[in-house]
Each structure stands twice: as structure tokens, then as C-alpha cells.
Design an enzyme around this catalytic site. Structure first.
Site, PDB file in Angstrom:
ATOM      1  CG  ASN A   8       6.768  37.271 -25.568  1.00 29.82           C
ATOM      2  OD1 ASN A   8       6.989  38.446 -26.385  1.00 29.82           O
ATOM      3  ND2 ASN A   8       7.075  37.164 -24.759  1.00 29.82           N
ATOM      4  CE  LYS A  12       0.028  30.142 -23.394  1.00 28.62           C
ATOM      5  NZ  LYS A  12       0.703  30.571 -22.544  1.00 28.62           N
ATOM      6  CG  ASP A  68       1.843  29.693 -16.059  1.00 28.29           C
ATOM      7  OD1 ASP A  68       2.305  30.276 -17.613  1.00 28.29           O
ATOM      8  OD2 ASP A  68       2.931  28.593 -15.637  1.00 28.29           O
ATOM      9  CB  THR A  69      -1.371  26.651 -19.880  1.00 27.60           C
ATOM     10  OG1 THR A  69      -2.025  27.727 -19.922  1.00 27.60           O
ATOM     11  CG2 THR A  69      -1.820  25.321 -20.420  1.00 27.60           C
ATOM     12  CE1 TYR A 151       3.529  18.372 -23.559  1.00 16.08           C
ATOM     13  CE2 TYR A 151       3.855  20.749 -22.325  1.00 16.08           C
ATOM     14  CZ  TYR A 151       4.146  19.075 -22.675  1.00 16.08           C
ATOM     15  OH  TYR A 151       5.423  19.625 -21.626  1.00 16.08           O
ATOM     16  CG  ASP A 152      -3.107  22.031 -28.994  1.00 21.97           C
ATOM     17  OD1 ASP A 152      -3.918  21.809 -27.905  1.00 21.97           O
ATOM     18  OD2 ASP A 152      -3.297  23.044 -29.143  1.00 21.97           O
ATOM     19  CE  LYS A 172      -6.775  24.846 -27.900  1.00 24.00           C
ATOM     20  NZ  LYS A 172      -5.252  24.960 -27.227  1.00 24.00           N
ATOM     21  NE  ARG A 178      -3.816  30.519 -23.821  1.00 27.87           N
ATOM     22  CZ  ARG A 178      -3.679  28.887 -23.805  1.00 27.87           C
ATOM     23  NH1 ARG A 178      -4.251  27.801 -24.480  1.00 27.87           N
ATOM     24  NH2 ARG A 178      -2.833  28.401 -23.097  1.00 27.87           N
TER      25      ARG A 178
END
Ligand code: IMP
Length: 196
Positions: A8, A12, A68-69, A151-152, A172, A178
Site C-alpha cells: 500500500n 515503494k 518487507d524491510t 527512514y531515508d 537510490k 530494495r
């Protein structure tokens, strides 16, 4: 091949769309009519990624993948890790999560950290595969930059003097956790389903 990315998070979706070859048609949850929150109750990244992909497979019968990260901070013994999304509490914002980490690291010389992503894939025949990507870096003393998400603004990848939030999406995507996990996914799909 049509593949749903079970997330969602529009950030991403944008990142991953830019990484996939033209032969893969990426569907969002909205595209398949899924508007509910996906379950994410396991205590590992692998477990959560699998749980989200399995939910979509079971309820929407669509080939899909989920990620998931976790941000793993060495001086915090790997925290927040799998609990990264709600580190400052269930209803808290990304800014609150960053503030908690910056507060916990005040006066701490060791600021080493890494992002780790697990991608779980379910193919049209139900076969499951997993891919992992990680990037080492450090937690900055203060937040910098307005790109990206999560958190970037406080994560500076090793070998760079700017945070992920000071990089373009394209930059990035050349080195992120990712992007590395998705590179594994793409290589696998190319060999499993040539033409995709
Ligand atoms: P999840 O994979 O969506 O569960 O993400 C867990 C937490 O990590 C959330 O707080 C996200 O905002 C954060 N996160 C996930 N991916 C990234 C990223 O690429 N950069 C910064 N934060 C991220």
C-alpha cells in the site's frame, strides 16, 4: 507476465516500477481490487513478506510479490529491524520513528546500520521464491533531504556523503536494499519466464 506488488506504499511502487523490465506488467493492490490492510504479524522480515504475498494469492488468486524491510542499527542490537514501521508506537509517523532512533543514538560513536529487504514471490502456479537485498551505511546525526520515504533522511549509504532522502529515485535505485532484492527477482523471472 502480470504481477501484483502487494504494497500500500506508493513510494515503494514507484521505486519498483522503475526497476522492472517492460515484459512485466506491474499491478498495484488497487488494480486487483484489494483495498484492505495486508496482515503483517510475523516476527521476521521473511515471515511478513511471505504473509503479505500469501494473503493476496489466497484472496485474489493473482501472481504477486511482497516485500518487507527493516532498518538494523548495530548499536541498538539490530533494532528496530522487523519492528521498523512502528518503532515509536502503533500510530506514530516516520518523523517520530526517526526521532526515536536519533535520541537513542545521542552520544553514540558507532552509527553503523543497514537496510535489509526480503521479497517473497508467488508465481501463477503457486510456487514460492524469496530474494534478499541489503545495503550498509550509517545513521546521520540529523535528518537531511526530502526525497524518498520512511527512514531515508537519516540513512547515509556507505561510500556516499548524502542520505537516501538527498538522492534522486534513480540514484537510490542503483544501490538500495530494495533494488538489490528486486534485481534477484528480475534475474529469476528472466530465467524462469524468458521474455518477461
Ligand atoms: P515495511 O517494509 O513497509 O514494513 O517497512 C518497515 C519500515 O521501514 C517502515 O517504517 C518504512 O517506512 C521503512 N522503510 C521501508 N523501506 C524503506 C526505504 O527504502 N527507505 C526508508 N525507510 C524504509
Amino acid at each position: 507476465m502480470r504481477l501484483c506488488f502487494a504494497t500500500n506504499n506508493d513510494h515503494k511502487l514507484t521505486e519498483v516500477r522503475a526497476l522492472l523490465p517492460a515484459g512485466i506488467e506491474l499491478l498495484s493492490l488497487r488494480d486487483i481490487g484489494c483495498t484492505e490492510e495486508l496482515p503483517e504479524t510475523r516476527d521476521t522480515l521473511e515471515g511478513n513478506a511471505r504473509q503479505k504475498a500469501e494473503y493476496v494469492w489466497e484472496h485474489y488468486h493473482t501472481a504477486c510479490f511482497a516485500d518487507d524491510t527493516g532498518l538494523e542499527v548495530e548499536a541498538l542490537n539490530g533494532a528496530p529491524g522487523v519492528y521498523s514501521a512502528r518503532y515509536a508506537g502503533p500510530q506514530r509517523s516516520a518523523a517520530d520513528n526517526m526521532t526515536r532512533i536519533l535520541t537513542e543514538l545521542q552520544g553514540q560513536g558507532n552509527r553503523r546500520a543497514r537496510f535489509r529487504t526480503v521479497v517473497a514471490l508467488i508465481l501463477p502456479d503457486g510456487q514460492q521464491h524469496e530474494f534478499e537485498g541489503a545495503v550498509d551505511g550509517r545513521i546521520t546525526e540529523t535528518a537531511h533531504g526530502a526525497e524518498g520515504f520512511g527512514y531515508d533522511p537519516i540513512f547515509q549509504p556507505a561510500g556516499h556523503d548524502v542520505t537516501f532522502a538527498e538522492m534522486s529515485l534513480a540514484q537510490k535505485n542503483t544501490l538500495s536494499h530494495r533494488a538489490r532484492a528486486v534485481a534477484g527477482l528480475v534475474a529469476f523471472l528472466r530465467q524462469a519466464a524468458p521474455g518477461s
